[in-house]
Write a protein that holds these residues in place. Structure first.
Motif, PDB file in Angstrom:
ATOM      1  N   ALA A   1     -26.040 -39.830  21.659  1.00  0.00           N
ATOM      2  CA  ALA A   1     -25.551 -40.330  20.377  1.00  0.00           C
ATOM      3  C   ALA A   1     -26.298 -39.676  19.212  1.00  0.00           C
ATOM      4  O   ALA A   1     -25.690 -39.256  18.217  1.00  0.00           O
ATOM      5  CB  ALA A   1     -25.688 -41.848  20.319  1.00  0.00           C
ATOM      6  N   ASP A   2     -27.624 -39.580  19.350  1.00  0.00           N
ATOM      7  CA  ASP A   2     -28.413 -38.939  18.296  1.00  0.00           C
ATOM      8  C   ASP A   2     -28.042 -37.463  18.148  1.00  0.00           C
ATOM      9  O   ASP A   2     -27.890 -36.957  17.020  1.00  0.00           O
ATOM     10  CB  ASP A   2     -29.908 -39.063  18.621  1.00  0.00           C
ATOM     11  N   ALA A   3     -27.909 -36.777  19.274  1.00  0.00           N
ATOM     12  CA  ALA A   3     -27.544 -35.358  19.222  1.00  0.00           C
ATOM     13  C   ALA A   3     -26.160 -35.160  18.617  1.00  0.00           C
ATOM     14  O   ALA A   3     -25.922 -34.189  17.893  1.00  0.00           O
ATOM     15  CB  ALA A   3     -27.598 -34.757  20.625  1.00  0.00           C
ATOM     16  N   SER A   4     -25.243 -36.092  18.918  1.00  0.00           N
ATOM     17  CA  SER A   4     -23.891 -35.977  18.362  1.00  0.00           C
ATOM     18  C   SER A   4     -23.909 -36.080  16.842  1.00  0.00           C
ATOM     19  O   SER A   4     -23.203 -35.333  16.136  1.00  0.00           O
ATOM     20  CB  SER A   4     -22.995 -37.067  18.957  1.00  0.00           C
ATOM     21  N   LYS A   5     -24.719 -37.004  16.316  1.00  0.00           N
ATOM     22  CA  LYS A   5     -24.825 -37.131  14.860  1.00  0.00           C
ATOM     23  C   LYS A   5     -25.406 -35.858  14.245  1.00  0.00           C
ATOM     24  O   LYS A   5     -24.921 -35.368  13.218  1.00  0.00           O
ATOM     25  CB  LYS A   5     -25.713 -38.328  14.510  1.00  0.00           C
ATOM     26  N   ILE A   6     -26.455 -35.335  14.873  1.00  0.00           N
ATOM     27  CA  ILE A   6     -27.087 -34.116  14.343  1.00  0.00           C
ATOM     28  C   ILE A   6     -26.122 -32.938  14.420  1.00  0.00           C
ATOM     29  O   ILE A   6     -26.044 -32.110  13.499  1.00  0.00           O
ATOM     30  CB  ILE A   6     -28.378 -33.821  15.119  1.00  0.00           C
ATOM     31  N   LEU A   7     -25.346 -32.845  15.509  1.00  0.00           N
ATOM     32  CA  LEU A   7     -24.356 -31.777  15.644  1.00  0.00           C
ATOM     33  C   LEU A   7     -23.297 -31.863  14.547  1.00  0.00           C
ATOM     34  O   LEU A   7     -22.889 -30.842  13.977  1.00  0.00           O
ATOM     35  CB  LEU A   7     -23.696 -31.837  17.021  1.00  0.00           C
ATOM     36  N   SER A   8     -22.853 -33.075  14.252  1.00  0.00           N
ATOM     37  CA  SER A   8     -21.850 -33.246  13.199  1.00  0.00           C
ATOM     38  C   SER A   8     -22.388 -32.795  11.850  1.00  0.00           C
ATOM     39  O   SER A   8     -21.694 -32.114  11.079  1.00  0.00           O
ATOM     40  CB  SER A   8     -21.415 -34.714  13.135  1.00  0.00           C
ATOM     41  N   GLN A   9     -23.634 -33.156  11.562  1.00  0.00           N
ATOM     42  CA  GLN A   9     -24.252 -32.706  10.313  1.00  0.00           C
ATOM     43  C   GLN A   9     -24.395 -31.187  10.278  1.00  0.00           C
ATOM     44  O   GLN A   9     -24.160 -30.551   9.243  1.00  0.00           O
ATOM     45  CB  GLN A   9     -25.618 -33.367  10.154  1.00  0.00           C
ATOM     46  N   GLY A  10     -24.776 -30.602  11.415  1.00  0.00           N
ATOM     47  CA  GLY A  10     -24.908 -29.149  11.474  1.00  0.00           C
ATOM     48  C   GLY A  10     -23.586 -28.433  11.271  1.00  0.00           C
ATOM     49  O   GLY A  10     -23.514 -27.420  10.566  1.00  0.00           O
ATOM     50  N   LYS A  11     -22.509 -28.959  11.868  1.00  0.00           N
ATOM     51  CA  LYS A  11     -21.190 -28.349  11.688  1.00  0.00           C
ATOM     52  C   LYS A  11     -20.752 -28.411  10.231  1.00  0.00           C
ATOM     53  O   LYS A  11     -20.181 -27.460   9.693  1.00  0.00           O
ATOM     54  CB  LYS A  11     -20.171 -29.057  12.580  1.00  0.00           C
ATOM     55  N   ARG A  12     -21.033 -29.565   9.601  1.00  0.00           N
ATOM     56  CA  ARG A  12     -20.670 -29.701   8.189  1.00  0.00           C
ATOM     57  C   ARG A  12     -21.440 -28.699   7.338  1.00  0.00           C
ATOM     58  O   ARG A  12     -20.870 -28.034   6.464  1.00  0.00           O
ATOM     59  CB  ARG A  12     -20.970 -31.124   7.728  1.00  0.00           C
ATOM     60  N   ASN A  13     -22.743 -28.564   7.577  1.00  0.00           N
ATOM     61  CA  ASN A  13     -23.539 -27.606   6.812  1.00  0.00           C
ATOM     62  C   ASN A  13     -23.113 -26.171   7.078  1.00  0.00           C
ATOM     63  O   ASN A  13     -23.142 -25.331   6.176  1.00  0.00           O
ATOM     64  CB  ASN A  13     -25.026 -27.774   7.146  1.00  0.00           C
ATOM     65  N   LEU A  14     -22.690 -25.893   8.310  1.00  0.00           N
ATOM     66  CA  LEU A  14     -22.239 -24.540   8.639  1.00  0.00           C
ATOM     67  C   LEU A  14     -20.965 -24.199   7.882  1.00  0.00           C
ATOM     68  O   LEU A  14     -20.809 -23.081   7.374  1.00  0.00           O
ATOM     69  CB  LEU A  14     -22.004 -24.436  10.149  1.00  0.00           C
ATOM     70  N   VAL A  15     -20.057 -25.170   7.776  1.00  0.00           N
ATOM     71  CA  VAL A  15     -18.810 -24.939   7.042  1.00  0.00           C
ATOM     72  C   VAL A  15     -19.086 -24.789   5.548  1.00  0.00           C
ATOM     73  O   VAL A  15     -18.455 -23.972   4.865  1.00  0.00           O
ATOM     74  CB  VAL A  15     -17.823 -26.100   7.298  1.00  0.00           C
ATOM     75  N   CYS A  16     -20.050 -25.569   5.035  1.00  0.00           N
ATOM     76  CA  CYS A  16     -20.386 -25.537   3.606  1.00  0.00           C
ATOM     77  C   CYS A  16     -21.273 -24.361   3.217  1.00  0.00           C
ATOM     78  O   CYS A  16     -21.615 -24.215   2.042  1.00  0.00           O
ATOM     79  CB  CYS A  16     -21.051 -26.843   3.203  1.00  0.00           C
ATOM     80  N   GLY A  17     -21.680 -23.552   4.186  1.00  0.00           N
ATOM     81  CA  GLY A  17     -22.515 -22.394   3.883  1.00  0.00           C
ATOM     82  C   GLY A  17     -24.002 -22.666   3.879  1.00  0.00           C
ATOM     83  O   GLY A  17     -24.789 -21.772   3.539  1.00  0.00           O
ATOM     84  N   GLU A  18     -24.416 -23.876   4.251  1.00  0.00           N
ATOM     85  CA  GLU A  18     -25.840 -24.201   4.340  1.00  0.00           C
ATOM     86  C   GLU A  18     -26.358 -23.800   5.726  1.00  0.00           C
ATOM     87  O   GLU A  18     -26.675 -24.643   6.572  1.00  0.00           O
ATOM     88  CB  GLU A  18     -26.058 -25.696   4.088  1.00  0.00           C
ATOM     89  N   VAL A  19     -26.432 -22.501   5.948  1.00  0.00           N
ATOM     90  CA  VAL A  19     -26.718 -21.995   7.291  1.00  0.00           C
ATOM     91  C   VAL A  19     -28.143 -22.322   7.757  1.00  0.00           C
ATOM     92  O   VAL A  19     -28.325 -22.750   8.894  1.00  0.00           O
ATOM     93  CB  VAL A  19     -26.456 -20.470   7.347  1.00  0.00           C
ATOM     94  N   PRO A  20     -29.188 -22.133   6.928  1.00  0.00           N
ATOM     95  CA  PRO A  20     -30.539 -22.463   7.425  1.00  0.00           C
ATOM     96  C   PRO A  20     -30.676 -23.916   7.857  1.00  0.00           C
ATOM     97  O   PRO A  20     -31.301 -24.210   8.887  1.00  0.00           O
ATOM     98  CB  PRO A  20     -31.434 -22.156   6.209  1.00  0.00           C
ATOM     99  N   ALA A  21     -30.079 -24.851   7.093  1.00  0.00           N
ATOM    100  CA  ALA A  21     -30.138 -26.260   7.486  1.00  0.00           C
ATOM    101  C   ALA A  21     -29.386 -26.485   8.788  1.00  0.00           C
ATOM    102  O   ALA A  21     -29.831 -27.250   9.659  1.00  0.00           O
ATOM    103  CB  ALA A  21     -29.548 -27.132   6.373  1.00  0.00           C
ATOM    104  N   ALA A  22     -28.242 -25.810   8.948  1.00  0.00           N
ATOM    105  CA  ALA A  22     -27.467 -25.944  10.183  1.00  0.00           C
ATOM    106  C   ALA A  22     -28.251 -25.426  11.385  1.00  0.00           C
ATOM    107  O   ALA A  22     -28.214 -26.025  12.465  1.00  0.00           O
ATOM    108  CB  ALA A  22     -26.145 -25.198  10.053  1.00  0.00           C
ATOM    109  N   VAL A  23     -28.967 -24.330  11.202  1.00  0.00           N
ATOM    110  CA  VAL A  23     -29.770 -23.769  12.296  1.00  0.00           C
ATOM    111  C   VAL A  23     -30.804 -24.787  12.770  1.00  0.00           C
ATOM    112  O   VAL A  23     -30.979 -25.023  13.976  1.00  0.00           O
ATOM    113  CB  VAL A  23     -30.458 -22.459  11.842  1.00  0.00           C
ATOM    114  N   ASN A  24     -31.496 -25.412  11.829  1.00  0.00           N
ATOM    115  CA  ASN A  24     -32.516 -26.399  12.194  1.00  0.00           C
ATOM    116  C   ASN A  24     -31.906 -27.607  12.909  1.00  0.00           C
ATOM    117  O   ASN A  24     -32.481 -28.131  13.874  1.00  0.00           O
ATOM    118  CB  ASN A  24     -33.263 -26.855  10.940  1.00  0.00           C
TER     119      ASN A  24
END
Length: 313
Positions: A22-45
């Protein structure tokens, strides 16, 4: 250990896994959103954190980790491209700054020459002779000092070179973003290939596609051609002939052939990509026309029914 204790232990471990998922799923969703928005360094972390959580809960080669590995590799590839772009833009600005500096330096020299000429006109002839003798002595002293400074600078440069070599030798395990991206995508591909369902096959094809892009970035064109062909092989067995994913893979394959100087194969790949898009356009056009005809038929039927009702009234 009794059966009751083993059952409670397995239940608690299963509960921990569910919480981790569940925790990983939330983090993955945030990472996908940042990747789409161009926040690549945050998505990588975020993808990195998700990989750690899932690997600890299920194991490094578990199928639950494949999605996190894939997006982590994709974000690392995007980050490497961003770093290359920033470096290129920085280097493009360097000559302009040098030109401005040289211009300002030239202006200073010109102004200095004009001032020197004015002072020489105002001075006496005897003073000019004394100034010339003092200038010669000063120039000899400055030349000696400059020689000593150049020698010191040469020693400092040699020391810096030795330090940089030592740092490289001390950090042999440093991995570039592209290398790490390749490792993550390769791991995701291996996990997806173990599954037989359609979604896993498509994910494996996407992994091959990204692996090919990494090979393009590192100028390993033969490997990129191999990866793109493997991607096509899987996509042709799962997707329709008019799917846009096929067109993208054909385009990337044509690009790899072009960089590898196989121009005939590159042209064939580009033509295949165009044909897929043309077939898709034709199919969508037929669907739109078919929907329009059905609408017209429905409208005509509706009008006829209204006409009958009005006649009966």
């Amino acid at each position: 250990m009794t059966e009751v204790e083993s059952a409670s232990t397995s239940a608690s471990s299963e509960k921990d896994r569910m919480e981790a998922a569940a925790d990983a799923s939330k983090i993955l969703s945030q990472g996908k959103r940042n990747l789409v928005c161009g926040e690549v360094p945050a998505a990588v972390n975020q993808f990195q954190e998700a990989c750690k959580i899932l690997a600890k809960a299920y194991g490094e080669t578990a199928k639950e980790c494949a999605e996190a590995y894939f997006y982590y590799g994709q974000s690392l590839l995007d980050l490497a491209r961003m770093e290359t772009g920033v470096l290129g833009n920085a280097l493009q600005g360097v000559p302009e700054e040098d030109e401005d500096t040289s211009k300002s330096a030239d202006e200073q020299f010109e102004n200095g020459d004009k001032l020197d000429e004015g002072e020489e006109q105002e001075g006496d002839t005897a003073e000019e002779g004394d100034t010339a003798e003092e200038g010669d002595t000063a120039e000899e002293g400055d030349t000696a000092e400059e020689g000593e400074e150049e020698a010191v600078e040469g020693e400092d440069t040699a020391e810096e070179g030795e330090k940089s070599k030592e740092q490289k030798e001390e950090d042999p395990d440093d991995v570039s973003n592209l290398q790490l991206a390749w490792e993550m995508l390769e791991l995701a591909k291996v996990i997806y290939l173990k599954e037989e369902d359609k979604e896993a096959k498509l994910k494996a094809a996407d992994s091959y596609l990204k692996l090919g892009e990494v090979s393009l970035e590192t100028e390993q064109y033969e490997q990129s051609i191999s990866d793109f062909n493997e991607c096509l092989k899987i996509q042709k067995t799962v997707l329709e002939p008019q799917d846009r994913s096929l067109a993208e893979t054909y385009y990337q394959l044509g690009l790899a052939y072009c960089f590898h100087k196989l121009y005939d194969e590159s042209i064939d790949s580009y033509r295949a990509a165009i044909k897929v898009l043309e077939d898709r356009i034709a199919k969508l056009t037929d669907i739109v026309k078919g929907g329009g005809d059905e609408k017209e038929t429905a409208d005509s039927k509706g009008m006829s029914v209204i006409g009958l009702v009005e006649t009966n009234l």
